[in-house]
Design an enzyme around this catalytic site. Structure first.
Site, PDB file in Angstrom:
ATOM      1  N   ARG A   3       0.825  -1.218   0.000  1.00 22.59           N
ATOM      2  CA  ARG A   3       0.000   0.000   0.000  1.00 22.59           C
ATOM      3  C   ARG A   3       0.854   1.261   0.000  1.00 22.59           C
ATOM      4  O   ARG A   3       0.465   2.287   0.568  1.00 22.59           O
ATOM      5  CB  ARG A   3      -0.969   0.024   1.180  1.00 22.59           C
ATOM      6  CG  ARG A   3      -1.776  -1.236   1.368  1.00 22.59           C
ATOM      7  CD  ARG A   3      -2.425  -1.702   0.102  1.00 22.59           C
ATOM      8  NE  ARG A   3      -3.126  -2.988   0.286  1.00 22.59           N
ATOM      9  CZ  ARG A   3      -3.694  -3.636  -0.709  1.00 22.59           C
ATOM     10  NH1 ARG A   3      -3.644  -3.171  -1.944  1.00 22.59           N
ATOM     11  NH2 ARG A   3      -4.306  -4.774  -0.502  1.00 22.59           N
ATOM     12  N   ASN A  42       2.489  -7.844   7.574  1.00 20.17           N
ATOM     13  CA  ASN A  42       2.522  -9.142   6.894  1.00 20.17           C
ATOM     14  C   ASN A  42       4.000  -9.507   6.879  1.00 20.17           C
ATOM     15  O   ASN A  42       4.732  -9.188   5.953  1.00 20.17           O
ATOM     16  CB  ASN A  42       1.958  -9.041   5.475  1.00 20.17           C
ATOM     17  CG  ASN A  42       0.454  -8.828   5.500  1.00 20.17           C
ATOM     18  OD1 ASN A  42      -0.223  -9.241   6.438  1.00 20.17           O
ATOM     19  ND2 ASN A  42      -0.070  -8.178   4.478  1.00 20.17           N
ATOM     20  N   GLU A 100      -6.001 -12.386   7.823  1.00 20.33           N
ATOM     21  CA  GLU A 100      -5.641 -12.406   6.411  1.00 20.33           C
ATOM     22  C   GLU A 100      -4.498 -13.388   6.114  1.00 20.33           C
ATOM     23  O   GLU A 100      -3.524 -13.048   5.451  1.00 20.33           O
ATOM     24  CB  GLU A 100      -5.254 -10.995   5.937  1.00 20.33           C
ATOM     25  CG  GLU A 100      -6.367 -10.001   6.135  1.00 20.33           C
ATOM     26  CD  GLU A 100      -6.095  -8.624   5.545  1.00 20.33           C
ATOM     27  OE1 GLU A 100      -7.036  -8.031   5.025  1.00 20.33           O
ATOM     28  OE2 GLU A 100      -4.945  -8.154   5.612  1.00 20.33           O
ATOM     29  N   ARG A 129      -2.078  -6.552  17.116  1.00 23.31           N
ATOM     30  CA  ARG A 129      -3.134  -5.895  16.345  1.00 23.31           C
ATOM     31  C   ARG A 129      -4.500  -6.550  16.519  1.00 23.31           C
ATOM     32  O   ARG A 129      -4.614  -7.776  16.555  1.00 23.31           O
ATOM     33  CB  ARG A 129      -2.763  -5.872  14.863  1.00 23.31           C
ATOM     34  CG  ARG A 129      -1.569  -4.981  14.603  1.00 23.31           C
ATOM     35  CD  ARG A 129      -1.177  -5.027  13.156  1.00 23.31           C
ATOM     36  NE  ARG A 129      -1.833  -4.047  12.337  1.00 23.31           N
ATOM     37  CZ  ARG A 129      -2.428  -4.320  11.184  1.00 23.31           C
ATOM     38  NH1 ARG A 129      -2.505  -5.549  10.738  1.00 23.31           N
ATOM     39  NH2 ARG A 129      -2.955  -3.358  10.470  1.00 23.31           N
ATOM     40  N   ARG A 180     -18.383  -8.291   9.437  1.00 20.83           N
ATOM     41  CA  ARG A 180     -16.931  -8.085   9.546  1.00 20.83           C
ATOM     42  C   ARG A 180     -16.610  -6.975  10.544  1.00 20.83           C
ATOM     43  O   ARG A 180     -15.625  -7.024  11.287  1.00 20.83           O
ATOM     44  CB  ARG A 180     -16.387  -7.677   8.181  1.00 20.83           C
ATOM     45  CG  ARG A 180     -15.372  -8.560   7.513  1.00 20.83           C
ATOM     46  CD  ARG A 180     -13.996  -8.559   8.053  1.00 20.83           C
ATOM     47  NE  ARG A 180     -13.153  -7.408   7.763  1.00 20.83           N
ATOM     48  CZ  ARG A 180     -12.612  -7.115   6.597  1.00 20.83           C
ATOM     49  NH1 ARG A 180     -12.825  -7.856   5.544  1.00 20.83           N
ATOM     50  NH2 ARG A 180     -11.840  -6.065   6.467  1.00 20.83           N
ATOM     51  N   LYS A 230      -7.454  -0.345  14.784  1.00 23.86           N
ATOM     52  CA  LYS A 230      -7.660   0.627  13.695  1.00 23.86           C
ATOM     53  C   LYS A 230      -8.734   1.630  14.102  1.00 23.86           C
ATOM     54  O   LYS A 230      -9.652   1.285  14.847  1.00 23.86           O
ATOM     55  CB  LYS A 230      -8.079  -0.097  12.412  1.00 23.86           C
ATOM     56  CG  LYS A 230      -6.934  -0.880  11.766  1.00 23.86           C
ATOM     57  CD  LYS A 230      -7.290  -1.395  10.379  1.00 23.86           C
ATOM     58  CE  LYS A 230      -6.109  -2.191   9.805  1.00 23.86           C
ATOM     59  NZ  LYS A 230      -6.337  -2.674   8.439  1.00 23.86           N
ATOM     60  N   ASP A 279     -11.825  -1.042   8.143  1.00 20.80           N
ATOM     61  CA  ASP A 279     -10.483  -1.041   7.564  1.00 20.80           C
ATOM     62  C   ASP A 279     -10.125   0.280   6.888  1.00 20.80           C
ATOM     63  O   ASP A 279     -10.059   0.339   5.668  1.00 20.80           O
ATOM     64  CB  ASP A 279     -10.380  -2.181   6.543  1.00 20.80           C
ATOM     65  CG  ASP A 279      -8.952  -2.392   6.069  1.00 20.80           C
ATOM     66  OD1 ASP A 279      -8.062  -1.737   6.618  1.00 20.80           O
ATOM     67  OD2 ASP A 279      -8.753  -3.221   5.163  1.00 20.80           O
ATOM     68  N   GLU A 300      -4.483   2.871  15.511  1.00 19.25           N
ATOM     69  CA  GLU A 300      -3.741   2.761  14.253  1.00 19.25           C
ATOM     70  C   GLU A 300      -4.526   3.488  13.168  1.00 19.25           C
ATOM     71  O   GLU A 300      -5.700   3.202  12.946  1.00 19.25           O
ATOM     72  CB  GLU A 300      -3.566   1.278  13.884  1.00 19.25           C
ATOM     73  CG  GLU A 300      -2.820   1.070  12.580  1.00 19.25           C
ATOM     74  CD  GLU A 300      -2.626  -0.412  12.230  1.00 19.25           C
ATOM     75  OE1 GLU A 300      -2.280  -1.207  13.119  1.00 19.25           O
ATOM     76  OE2 GLU A 300      -2.829  -0.757  11.047  1.00 19.25           O
ATOM     77  N   GLU A 340      -4.548   4.172   0.903  1.00 22.27           N
ATOM     78  CA  GLU A 340      -5.017   2.982   0.182  1.00 22.27           C
ATOM     79  C   GLU A 340      -6.452   3.144  -0.316  1.00 22.27           C
ATOM     80  O   GLU A 340      -6.787   2.709  -1.413  1.00 22.27           O
ATOM     81  CB  GLU A 340      -4.919   1.780   1.139  1.00 22.27           C
ATOM     82  CG  GLU A 340      -5.453   0.490   0.565  1.00 22.27           C
ATOM     83  CD  GLU A 340      -5.373  -0.667   1.559  1.00 22.27           C
ATOM     84  OE1 GLU A 340      -4.880  -0.468   2.689  1.00 22.27           O
ATOM     85  OE2 GLU A 340      -5.804  -1.775   1.194  1.00 22.27           O
TER      86      GLU A 340
HETATM   87  O1  GCW Z   1      -6.244  -2.577   4.632  1.00 24.14           O
HETATM   88  C1  GCW Z   1      -5.813  -3.887   4.577  1.00 24.14           C
HETATM   89  C2  GCW Z   1      -4.824  -3.881   3.469  1.00 24.14           C
HETATM   90  C3  GCW Z   1      -3.743  -4.913   3.606  1.00 24.14           C
HETATM   91  C4  GCW Z   1      -3.144  -4.812   5.005  1.00 24.14           C
HETATM   92  C5  GCW Z   1      -4.244  -5.042   6.026  1.00 24.14           C
HETATM   93  C6  GCW Z   1      -3.750  -4.891   7.462  1.00 24.14           C
HETATM   94  C7  GCW Z   1      -0.887  -5.168   5.697  1.00 24.14           C
HETATM   95  O2  GCW Z   1      -5.481  -4.022   2.244  1.00 24.14           O
HETATM   96  O3  GCW Z   1      -2.778  -4.658   2.626  1.00 24.14           O
HETATM   97  O4  GCW Z   1      -2.072  -5.695   5.200  1.00 24.14           O
HETATM   98  O5  GCW Z   1      -5.249  -4.091   5.841  1.00 24.14           O
HETATM   99  O6  GCW Z   1      -3.964  -3.837   8.025  1.00 24.14           O
HETATM  100  O7  GCW Z   1      -3.174  -5.814   7.999  1.00 24.14           O
END
Ligand code: GCW
Length: 703
Positions: A181, A223, A304, A337, A349, A373, A378, A400, A406
């Site tokens: 991103r 990741n 994820e 996280r 979700r 977050k 997201d 966060e 993005e």
């Molecule tokens: O917003 C999503 C993104 C992913 C990201 C994930 C996260 C790092 O599309 O790319 O992965 O969140 O926050 O873990």
């Protein structure tokens, strides 16, 4: 005669443009241009008897450079006051002259500073003093900011301390220098050349961060790649840590939960397995052997596809506590996280982070911080605040936010995020109570928008978001507008601050309007997330699809979070407000409710009419930013002015694309005509569905 007149004109043009030399944005907000005489504050010398002390050296070097450039004369560093208008900096221990002044450092905070004007042995002086050396550095950057932005210095004692201890950047940077991103080039960490070669740019990165109070940086992607914990990479990280330390910035890494298997050769990463626990202890000790002030880890687990404790039937608390225990002894912290969603498709979700973490409140070791977050899904252009803020009573939490855009148009769309973060930070957790989200936090972490591009952030205006992260983490009550004004004055000059601030302040709402008004969310194209894709319905799991989030059909639109049960995660005051469409503010209506297209809003318009009108106003808002910017042509250097002009053109084109594609899709469902006076989409729905952008940036995998 004609020739002479032409020559004169030519000379005048050259003279006019040379005062606006092309700039490339590298200097960020630390441009230190010569101040007009009327704005100059007299500073004759910097009095600093221990100029090489930690942080003081950086403060003193920056002050000398900045003051000389802004005042147009030399400003020497000396060890005693010999001139009128000297600037005394230091702690009472590093600068003995300060002991003769009436210094009051209360309330004590190791990063706070105090400024005051004084008379010292008959001479007027400025004083920047702090209890600790970090504070002197922050005070020095503040002093330079005041001058640069053309603000007068306080006449009386001025005290400033950060609200939060943790003011962090999170880089989603991979070891192969791709940035997940990321829209500003490659990662600034050149792992291959480290540790021998440390790019001087890292020092400028440190200066910029110190100037806005950022005091920690997570170097790698959540990741995560276990390799960053390998011995040779620890030495590379040490080289970065050594460069950032003088600026008060600690280094953190992301830890891959399965690292004991990948690096340690163990058969399991089960957090209750003694060998696994031992592996983490030894690994952490190895890191601290090289970097004794290492900050700690961030972990993304069971989200994820990332490995985590649930792979072994253990809880997030079991996993977090195992790594936290290894760090505790060295003073490190673990940021775990809350952005999780498991393998089963959930009812909602948006409910997952709370459902997983609320029951674990109180079960974490003291050095675990849950990183949440700002919104429950997201980083969407608009979400309500996450219900975890205020709900975690016994576990510290960190907010966060995503500095990189993005979901807000990547680097080419002008979108100032200060307003978005202010909206979240200032939300009362119980609606009627005094507590705001900002009161529940121990810090703020921003997903970095920084890369190898010459201008650092991919666009000049995106620098404002990096700036706002630091300033709001220092003081979340500052307000987005004031922060925007500081940035605009320093970045483009006080003379154009007003129009620049006006563009910044309306930019985010414009993006909300042209991408997803009335609380719509998660409507973007698949994978890279570039452009609209509200029709997408074929992805691997239901809650990856835009159709899951908007639930539109021929009769209505929106996600009914009453029947999903999600609203119960919020305090009763909010349940009352958000519980009925009639009391829910329009900007979150379709987030909380599924309503008929014909549902009437307070404005008297139906949902359909209001949607069309907001999509359209989002696009016209961009056009109005273009007009406003065009008027600044001769007041901003040509290189930056023209890049912003071109980017605004892209934004306008893409805003229209979002509007037209979205309207075409909604019409394919509801069959409704456009309200009077609104232009139809330029192309058919099929046209928009057919577009593909396989190489849009930022869509990387761990490398
Ligand atoms: O917003 C999503 C993104 C992913 C990201 C994930 C996260 C790092 O599309 O790319 O992965 O969140 O926050 O873990």
């Amino acid at each position: 005669m004609v020739f002479l007149r032409r020559l004169l004109m030519l000379m005048l043009t050259v003279a006019a443009s040379s005062s606006l030399l092309a700039e490339d944005g590298y200097e960020l907000w630390m441009r230190y241009r010569l101040l007009p005489k009327s704005k100059q504050v007299p500073v004759s010398q910097i009095v600093c008897p221990m100029p090489t002390a930690r942080h003081i050296k950086q403060a003193q070097t920056e002050l000398k450079m900045g003051l000389e450039a802004m005042l147009g004369h030399s400003v020497n560093v000396v060890d005693k006051v010999t001139k009128e208008n000297a600037l005394l900096i230091g702690t009472p221990l590093t600068n003995e002259w300060l002991n003769e002044l009436d210094v009051d450092l209360r309330p004590f905070n190791e990063e706070a500073f105090v400024y005051f004007p004084a008379v010292f042995r008959g001479k007027k002086v400025h004083v920047i003093v702090a209890q600790e050396l970090e504070g002197v550095m922050y005070g020095s950057f503040w002093f330079l900011r005041q001058l640069q932005s053309g603000k007068p210095l306080p006449k009386k004692r001025y005290y400033s301390a950060p609200r939060y201890k943790l003011r962090l950047l999170n880089h989603w940077d991979n070891l192969n220098r791709s940035v997940e991103r990321g829209y500003a080039g490659q990662s600034i960490w050149d792992w291959h050349k480290l540790p021998e070669y440390v790019d001087p740019r890292i020092t400028d990165y440190a200066r910029a961060n110190a100037s806005i109070g950022i005091n920690g940086t997570v170097l790698t992607n959540v990741n995560a790649n276990a390799m960053v914990l390998r011995a040779d990479y620890i030495l590379k990280t040490k080289a970065i840590a050594d460069t950032l330390r003088p600026y008060g910035i600690k280094v953190y890494l992301t830890a891959r939960f399965s690292a004991p298997i990948e690096l340690g050769g163990l058969k399991t990463a089960d957090p209750l397995d003694p060998q696994v626990r031992q592996w983490w202890k030894e690994k952490v000790a190895e890191i601290y052997g090289e970097i004794n002030d290492f900050g700690g880890f961030v972990v993304k687990a069971n989200s994820e596809g990332q490995p985590g404790p649930q792979n072994y039937g253990r809880s997030h608390a079991d996993g977090a506590n195992m790594i936290a225990e290894a760090l505790e002894h060295h003073g490190g912290i673990l940021m775990w996280r809350a952005f999780v969603y498991d393998d089963k498709t959930p009812v909602d979700r948006a409910a997952q982070a709370y459902s997983e973490f609320k029951p674990l409140d109180g079960k974490f070791l003291p050095n675990v911080i849950v990183q949440v977050k700002n919104g429950p899904i997201d980083f969407q252009p608009r979400e309500p605040f996450s219900p975890l803020f205020g709900a975690l009573q016994q576990t510290p939490s960190l907010m966060e936010v995503q500095v990189t855009k993005e979901y807000l148009g990547f680097a080419t769309h002008l979108a100032y995020l200060g307003t978005m973060w202010q909206e979240a930070l200032a939300s009362p957790t119980r609606r009627l109570g005094k507590q705001k989200v900002l009161d529940t936090l121990t810090g703020i972490a921003g997903v970095s928008n920084i890369g190898s591009d010459r201008n650092w952030c991919g666009s000049h205006f995106d620098q404002a978001n990096w700036y706002a992260l630091g300033r709001l983490a220092w003081d979340p009550t500052l307000g987005a507008e004031r922060v925007a004004d500081e940035w605009a004055r320093m970045t483009f000059g006080p003379a154009v601050a007003k129009p620049v601030v006006s563009m910044l302040m309306r930019s985010r709402e414009a993006v909300v309007n042209y991408t997803g008004p009335l609380g719509l969310t998660h409507l973007m194209a698949t994978g890279h997330h570039y452009g609209p894709g509200p029709w997408v319905n074929n992805l691997g799991r239901a809650d990856w699809n835009p159709v899951y989030f908007h639930r539109a059909d021929k009769d209505g639109i929106g996600f009914d979070r009453m029947s999903a049960g999600t609203l119960k995660q919020y305090a009763p005051g909010w349940q009352e407000i958000w519980g009925k469409p009639s009391t829910t503010p329009d900007n979150l209506l379709l987030w909380f409710h599924h309503v008929p297209w014909t549902h009437r809003l307070g404005s008297g318009k139906t949902v359909w009419e209001e949607l069309v009108s907001r999509y359209t106003s989002g696009v016209s808002e961009v056009a109005s930013m273009q007009d406003e910017w065009a008027k600044l042509k001769n007041k901003i250097d040509p290189a930056r002015h023209s890049q912003v002009t071109e980017f605004l053109k892209i934004q306008h084109k893409e805003a229209k694309w979002w509007r037209d594609a979205s309207i075409a899709y909604w019409q394919s469902l509801n069959g409704l005509p456009l309200p009077n006076g609104f232009a139809p989409p330029e192309h058919s729905l099929e046209f928009y569905k057919y577009l593909s952008h396989p190489y849009a940036p930022g869509n990387t995998h761990t490398g």
